[in-house]
Design an enzyme around this catalytic site. Sequence first.
Site, mmCIF file in Angstrom:
data_model
loop_
_atom_site.group_PDB
_atom_site.id
_atom_site.type_symbol
_atom_site.label_atom_id
_atom_site.label_comp_id
_atom_site.label_asym_id
_atom_site.label_seq_id
_atom_site.Cartn_x
_atom_site.Cartn_y
_atom_site.Cartn_z
ATOM 1 N N SER A 130 0.829 -1.208 0.000
ATOM 2 C CA SER A 130 0.000 0.000 0.000
ATOM 3 C C SER A 130 0.867 1.263 0.000
ATOM 4 O O SER A 130 0.586 2.213 -0.733
ATOM 5 C CB SER A 130 -0.986 -0.002 1.171
ATOM 6 O OG SER A 130 -0.306 -0.091 2.385
ATOM 7 N N ASP A 174 8.152 2.888 5.992
ATOM 8 C CA ASP A 174 7.877 2.240 4.705
ATOM 9 C C ASP A 174 7.887 3.264 3.574
ATOM 10 O O ASP A 174 8.542 3.073 2.538
ATOM 11 C CB ASP A 174 6.507 1.541 4.737
ATOM 12 C CG ASP A 174 6.383 0.585 5.907
ATOM 13 O OD1 ASP A 174 7.426 0.226 6.486
ATOM 14 O OD2 ASP A 174 5.240 0.206 6.245
#
Length: 392
Positions: A130, A174
Amino acid sequence: MKLIEQLKERFIEIHGGNPVDIAVYHAPGRVNLIGEHIDYNGGYVFPAALTIGTALLVRRRSDDKLHMASMGFSLTVQKSLFDLSYQAEDDWSNFPKGVISILHAEQALLSGFDMLFYGNIPNGAGLSSSASIEVVTAFAILDQEGREINRTNIARLAQRAENEYIGVKCGIMDQFAIAQGKKDHAVLLRCNDLHYEQVPFESGSYQLVIGNTNKRRELAHSAYNERRSQCEAAVQILRTVVPGLENLKWLADLNEAQFSEIAGELKDEVMQRRARHVVEENARVLRSVDLLRQGNLVEFGKMMVLSHESLRELYEVSCRELDVMVEAALQIPGVLGARMTGAGFGGCTVALVHEDQVDEFIHVVGDTYLRETGLTGEFYVSKIGDGVRRVE
Ligand code: GLA
């Protein structure tokens, strides 16, 4: 036919037009080498970008519409830039929608876009599929609009979309690794001020092998948020009860010696364990990076193992499947280290494996894992790739 040509063909089937004005972007997934559950505690993490990731084909439209399609999902979504609220039924497209709605609210986009996404990161495996979609969207739209490309700001924007629009309270690791990654380098990131360094990952005859447990990450969101709150509560208590720590902002601001003196002030034993993990894991990251710089992969591997033990015993975010896979990995000769990577409760492991042993590793660890858990693991010999970029 090359993948890009196939994607362009599909783009034209869906959106019409011709290939010349389609731009292509790519953002990687990420693997964290060490420094787990540290980013939201203001310490050091050491992730790397992968070569697998998300490709985005994009073309400006002359109206205010977003037409979004994906190679992996049949759902296509058409929206106006002025109506980008979160809708559960919009499914995967909520990730790009979140990013674009923040961008549009902040700096009025000139027009809408036709978009086609293609991803080869396994979904829900903890390799940041994502974040990869969010970062590639932010980069592509800013580039198409001719705006300034600041990779750190792109990471911040993608994290905001995840926090505020999707509602997942993740840290910045991330998105940052995906925005600032570099081929054959890992990113040493200090999360309290986003100071970073790209450190060559010189692993000689050793390979990074990612093992996907294929275990669904049930309860992962609520357990993740619970860990965050426990850490924040620990900071609050230490600020109140320890003289001199009134301004403590982050658990990772404490070094190991300081922490051992004051740990007893955290009367809640669970909270104390959580905090101990953070302080020790943060120190392990810096030690690991030093070891890597000295070419001492054997000791680097031991740090990975200590990290896993701490995540299992102190932070309690591992699970039986991750433990079985890590244990099986450590039995193979030529494995220097192995640990869970990412948020935990399922997802992936990462191991440092001698190149001559990789086939044996995949075979034996796969067999043991299947026998002990009933699940089929998947393994990827992973290269470290570049951060987000325009491909053509
Ligand atoms: C997830 C989050 C990151 C980080 C890791 C744990 O990947 O998105 O921000 O907190 O878990 O290290």
